[in-house]
Design an enzyme around this catalytic site. Sequence first.
Site, short mmCIF file in Angstrom:
data_model
loop_
_atom_site.label_atom_id
_atom_site.label_comp_id
_atom_site.label_asym_id
_atom_site.label_seq_id
_atom_site.Cartn_x
_atom_site.Cartn_y
_atom_site.Cartn_z
N ASP A 1 36.41 40.70 34.89
CA ASP A 1 36.11 40.83 36.31
C ASP A 1 36.69 39.62 37.04
OD1 ASP A 1 34.24 42.37 38.38
OD2 ASP A 1 34.03 40.21 38.74
N ILE A 2 37.48 39.85 38.09
CA ILE A 2 38.08 38.75 38.85
C ILE A 2 36.99 38.01 39.62
CG2 ILE A 2 39.72 38.16 40.68
CD1 ILE A 2 41.34 40.62 39.87
N GLU B 1 37.91 45.43 40.88
CA GLU B 1 38.57 44.26 40.28
C GLU B 1 38.20 44.10 38.81
OE1 GLU B 1 34.73 42.70 42.22
OE2 GLU B 1 36.17 44.32 42.52
#
Length: 561
Positions: free
Chosen positions: A435-436, A478
């Site tokens: 996950d960004i 994301e």
Amino acid sequence: MDNQQQDYISDRLNVLRLRFIERLRGELAYLSDFADQVRKGHVDELALNDCRQRLHKLAGSGGTFGFPSLGEFARDLEKRLKREQKALAAESDGQFDFLPVDENIADQLELLIGIADLDNPLSTERERSVQPDEELISHGMQVRLIVVLDATDQLASLPDELQKYGFSVETIESREGVLLASSADPCNAAAVLCSDASIEGVARWLEAHPRGAYQPPVPVVCIGQAENFDRRYHVAQHGARAFMSAPVDLPELVERLETLVQELAAGTKGRVMIVDDDRELAEHYCLVLKSAGIEAHAVSDPLTLLSELYAFEPELLLMDIELGAHSGVILARMIRFHARWLSLPIVYLSSEDDPERQLRALSGGADEFLVKPISEDYLIRAVQMRCHRARQLSELMNRDSLTRLLKHSVIKQEVERERQRCTRGDYSSVAVLLDIDHFKQVNDTWGHAQGDVVIRTLANLLRNRLRESDAIGRYGGEEFLVVLPHCEPSAALRLMSGILESFSELEFSSEEEVFHVTFSAGVAKINDFSAGDQIIEAADKALYERKRNGRNGVTLYTDNA
């Protein structure tokens, strides 16, 4: 393909050829006996149909194994026998035990036997059209690029920038249109990058270093100032696959390179299933395709076809229309009963050359017709093109439009499939959920367009740093989900930490401002769970454990996570 593999394939092809000749002797003896039965008037409908099917096989395999005249004559005689069979069936209406077959059929069979003797290839060496194939580039760890540097200095900073994305970059110099590259070999490069001033010299250099047989040319990406029609036409005329304006947008360039690499890797590969009750011919086709780097699997028993399809998962199915007691046309229709195989390209590979019969056969659910005998060169190129097209269509259905990674539903299925595979194979595999970090802040500060650039950049970095056997998907927004077969958790932690370090060093720019981005990741060992959803849930727990501990890192799932 190395020399040892090529020698093995060559030896197997010779063995199949000799085996065919032995079988041919038995077929000729059968045809001679059948001719005697015709003259004696002792031929029933079953024997007539059996003879026609044997002629059909000879028509398809004769040319392949070095008897072209035999194959052509068998094709003509099969058509004659088919017409005879149809006429006799209408006349007899089941009233006679034996059919009054025209004795001219017996004369034609004896001529066929004579042609086989005259055309015996044992005394001559048949030429092979398949050449040893060079090792194909592997789209995975360390994709190799060649950057051509010249007096324009347009590409001077490019090698260092591309290396941050995980590419292996080699530079060569160009002086006055001449490349100083005596030791550089472009054949195993994924792409060549040059300025528009060097395109002619690059084209000459690549022409002097052609790739192996059945391999596409090295793609060239040209970077230049001029965007007028004449300049672009000049660049395209000399073989460039892409043109980008200087100064180049690095994320856009990386995305374009990834696209070219994927097309190049897919262009020569494929998974093909061949269904033919002639075992030697089916194995011959498999070996020919394998010599060109295509994975091929033969099926000779129609009763196992469906189970073989699910086990092998081909991109293309080649099938004869006459398979002993079974019809390839009906089998194609039966395959389409299953939603999983509705999009599978089915191509008939048969000696049937009557256009009307071909059209009727295609209406059963197949897509195209290739007529036996087929040259090895034509078979390879036809299969490569069809596999490439099948993969393109599959990508449209299964790939996320922004990242070209697997869609949410597809990557979830891949987790479950790998769980089943590693359980059967008794090896370790890993799933990773990424996950960004602070992605909402990226969108709010720099805009959604820059957010898309960040997502695409991470997707490209993952694709470039991971193996071809690894599955990568966009799980949502994301988030990314990765499946790493044959991988221990400790190795996955090191790998993802290295990718995180590279990603955090990349510079993203917007309106002359520069920013950096990181991600968090959770790792779960697939073997520890009994269902795909449990694996993803465990990786998700490890991911949020990482976020609670400050983000920008990789955490392994434990029962306490």
